[in-house]
Design a protein around this motif. Structure first.
Motif, PDB file in Angstrom:
ATOM      1  N   VAL A  34       0.835  -1.194   0.000  1.00  0.00           N
ATOM      2  CA  VAL A  34       0.000   0.000   0.000  1.00  0.00           C
ATOM      3  C   VAL A  34       0.874   1.251   0.000  1.00  0.00           C
ATOM      4  CG1 VAL A  34      -1.764   1.286   1.277  1.00  0.00           C
ATOM      5  CG2 VAL A  34      -1.873  -1.218   1.163  1.00  0.00           C
ATOM      6  N   THR A  36      -0.149   4.635   0.002  1.00  0.00           N
ATOM      7  CA  THR A  36      -1.304   5.527   0.160  1.00  0.00           C
ATOM      8  C   THR A  36      -1.094   6.893  -0.469  1.00  0.00           C
ATOM      9  OG1 THR A  36      -1.862   4.410   2.225  1.00  0.00           O
ATOM     10  CG2 THR A  36      -2.865   6.560   1.851  1.00  0.00           C
ATOM     11  N   LYS A  41       5.153   3.462   2.857  1.00  0.00           N
ATOM     12  CA  LYS A  41       5.697   4.163   4.027  1.00  0.00           C
ATOM     13  C   LYS A  41       7.018   3.552   4.506  1.00  0.00           C
ATOM     14  CE  LYS A  41       2.589   5.672   6.902  1.00  0.00           C
ATOM     15  NZ  LYS A  41       2.621   7.151   6.798  1.00  0.00           N
ATOM     16  N   ASP A 271      -4.429  -6.550  -0.926  1.00  0.00           N
ATOM     17  CA  ASP A 271      -3.654  -5.431  -0.387  1.00  0.00           C
ATOM     18  C   ASP A 271      -3.995  -5.313   1.084  1.00  0.00           C
ATOM     19  OD1 ASP A 271      -5.206  -2.566   0.265  1.00  0.00           O
ATOM     20  OD2 ASP A 271      -6.385  -4.008  -0.872  1.00  0.00           O
ATOM     21  N   CYS A 272      -3.101  -4.742   1.865  1.00  0.00           N
ATOM     22  CA  CYS A 272      -3.362  -4.520   3.279  1.00  0.00           C
ATOM     23  C   CYS A 272      -2.247  -3.667   3.867  1.00  0.00           C
ATOM     24  CB  CYS A 272      -3.451  -5.846   4.045  1.00  0.00           C
ATOM     25  SG  CYS A 272      -4.077  -5.676   5.731  1.00  0.00           S
ATOM     26  N   VAL A 273      -2.595  -2.810   4.829  1.00  0.00           N
ATOM     27  CA  VAL A 273      -1.575  -2.013   5.519  1.00  0.00           C
ATOM     28  C   VAL A 273      -0.901  -2.803   6.632  1.00  0.00           C
ATOM     29  CG1 VAL A 273      -2.711   0.173   4.997  1.00  0.00           C
ATOM     30  CG2 VAL A 273      -3.234  -1.015   7.145  1.00  0.00           C
ATOM     31  N   THR A 276       3.053  -3.243   6.857  1.00  0.00           N
ATOM     32  CA  THR A 276       3.789  -2.016   7.147  1.00  0.00           C
ATOM     33  C   THR A 276       3.411  -1.449   8.509  1.00  0.00           C
ATOM     34  OG1 THR A 276       2.136  -0.845   5.800  1.00  0.00           O
ATOM     35  CG2 THR A 276       4.234  -1.396   4.760  1.00  0.00           C
ATOM     36  N   ARG A 277       2.116  -1.419   8.819  1.00  0.00           N
ATOM     37  CA  ARG A 277       1.683  -0.861  10.112  1.00  0.00           C
ATOM     38  C   ARG A 277       2.211  -1.700  11.270  1.00  0.00           C
ATOM     39  NH1 ARG A 277      -4.539   0.222  10.544  1.00  0.00           N
ATOM     40  NH2 ARG A 277      -3.935   2.027   9.282  1.00  0.00           N
ATOM     41  N   THR A 338       9.767  -3.016   8.194  1.00  0.00           N
ATOM     42  CA  THR A 338       8.862  -2.862   7.055  1.00  0.00           C
ATOM     43  C   THR A 338       9.368  -3.628   5.848  1.00  0.00           C
ATOM     44  OG1 THR A 338       8.102  -0.700   7.820  1.00  0.00           O
ATOM     45  CG2 THR A 338       7.815  -1.188   5.493  1.00  0.00           C
TER      46      THR A 338
END
Length: 376
Positions: A34, A36, A41, A271-273, A276-277, A338
């Motif tokens: 992702v 964004t 990120k 897809d998914c955060v 990374t999150r 990440t």
């Protein structure tokens, strides 16, 4: 866009295929990191391409519309040029942000009026202007404007929302047909199945979306708080209806186990955060289970982060060093985690593809689910 279905697993609905776009080939099943706001990120595009090596990444229409804005993106030559990314990009439509900004928006038949989370200014998204915005962003795959329902929601709300999403889809298709390409490369519209966790609504929506004749289809409104078993049940209802000869994208899902279970149900794109999150919070996903690198047990563990060495960081740094970086709140720790997590997600879907092609996906998937379900 062209999709070729190469193999289907004999003991499940898992599929391996290829998607051809003007910016390159996508081998499915695939995970899309992702990006964004025109950035994944914490990761340089050079590292993203050379270490993580995704076939496609995702951008967000809502965020890109607000910042940097369509004027800047158009002057830059589109998102590919702006962020120096020459592979495929998919943009979502802003429907999920409409869902997440429940206290800042008002939904009407015409569209959605919302307040910016940045400065409180008012904006309106309609099926028509969301198509125009995505033309300017220039993604290879663009999403129809939809309403993502919350969980739980009552039946009548889910039904009304689903029907509105269908009407908005018709408006998206009509407007896109008369909106010229901005940069010359082709863009493909994916409509989105809704219906919350109601089987009859999901079936009805899948049939409507299938009848639209789009070149690919998406499943939305899941991974919004419902139990995993309900997610799987709704996904199975939908994948049994959506055309087999077209790619299927399950939006916003999820954990590594979620991804494998949904691959087994016939989903091609994710897809998914989460990778990374969770990385920024010190959680590492591995083939042997999850690691909370902040735990004191890693303080004197000088072994590599991951002995599988999927990306360079796995063998270049030790668990003790990575824990130290998190302890002192050094941003490098979040970057390392990440890169590791995204590398693992891409490794996972590519291993799934290998086992689908080899004909032993189901047994491999069950073994991986058992392993990854551990906390190390």
């Amino acid at each position: 866009m062209k999709f070729d279905l190469l193999a289907t697993d004999a003991q499940s609905s898992a599929r391996a295929g290829t998607i051809e776009t003007d910016h390159g080939k996508i081998e499915t099943p695939i995970f899309m990191p992702v990006g964004t706001v025109a950035s994944v990120k914490g990761v340089h595009q050079k590292e993203l391409k050379e270490e993580i090596n995704p076939d496609i990444i995702l951008g967000n229409t809502y965020h890109l519309y607000l910042r940097p804005g369509t004027d800047i993106l158009q002057k830059a030559g589109g998102l590919h040029s702006f962020m120096n990314w020459d592979r495929p990009i998919l943009t979502d439509s802003g429907g999920y942000q409409v869902y997440s900004l429940s206290h800042r928006r008002k939904i009407k038949e015409e569209g959605v009026k919302f307040k910016s989370h940045i400065d409180g200014s008012y904006h309106t998204f309609t099926p028509e202007n969301v198509m125009e915005i995505q033309r300017i962003i220039g993604a290879d795959i663009i999403m129809a404007f939809d309403e993502c329902t919350p969980y739980p929601c009552d039946y009548n709300y889910a039904k009304n929302s689903m029907n509105r999403t269908h009407r908005w889809l018709d408006r998206c298709i009509a407007h896109l047909e008369k909106t010229p390409l901005t940069y010359g490369h082709q863009q493909t519209l994916f409509p989105i199945v809704q219906g919350s966790t109601y089987k009859d609504l999901r079936k009805q929506s899948a049939e409507y979306i299938a009848a639209s004749g789009a070149e690919g289809n998406a499943i939305g409104g899941l991974s919004v708080g419902e139990p995993a078993e309900e997610m799987y049940a709704m996904t199975e209802v939908v994948t049994n209806i959506l055309p087999k000869e077209k790619p299927r994208y399950l939006m916003g899902v999820g954990t590594p186990i979620n991804i494998l279970e949904n691959i087994a149900l016939g989903v091609d794109m994710f897809d998914c955060v989460m990778p990374t999150r969770n990385a920024r919070n010190g959680m590492l996903f591995t083939a042997h289970g999850t690691i909370n690198i902040k735990n004191k047990k890693w303080q004197e563990d000088f072994s590599p982060i991951d002995d599988m060495a999927i990306t360079y960081v796995d063998s270049y740094y030790t668990k003790a060093y990575l824990r130290h970086l998190f302890t002192v709140n050094e941003m490098l720790g979040k970057q390392i985690a990440t890169i590791h997590n995204l590398g693992f997600y891409l490794w996972l879907v590519r291993e799934a593809r290998k086992h689908i092609l080899a004909g032993d996906f189901a047994s491999w998937k069950n073994m991986m689910v058992n392993q990854m379900n551990k906390r190390l």
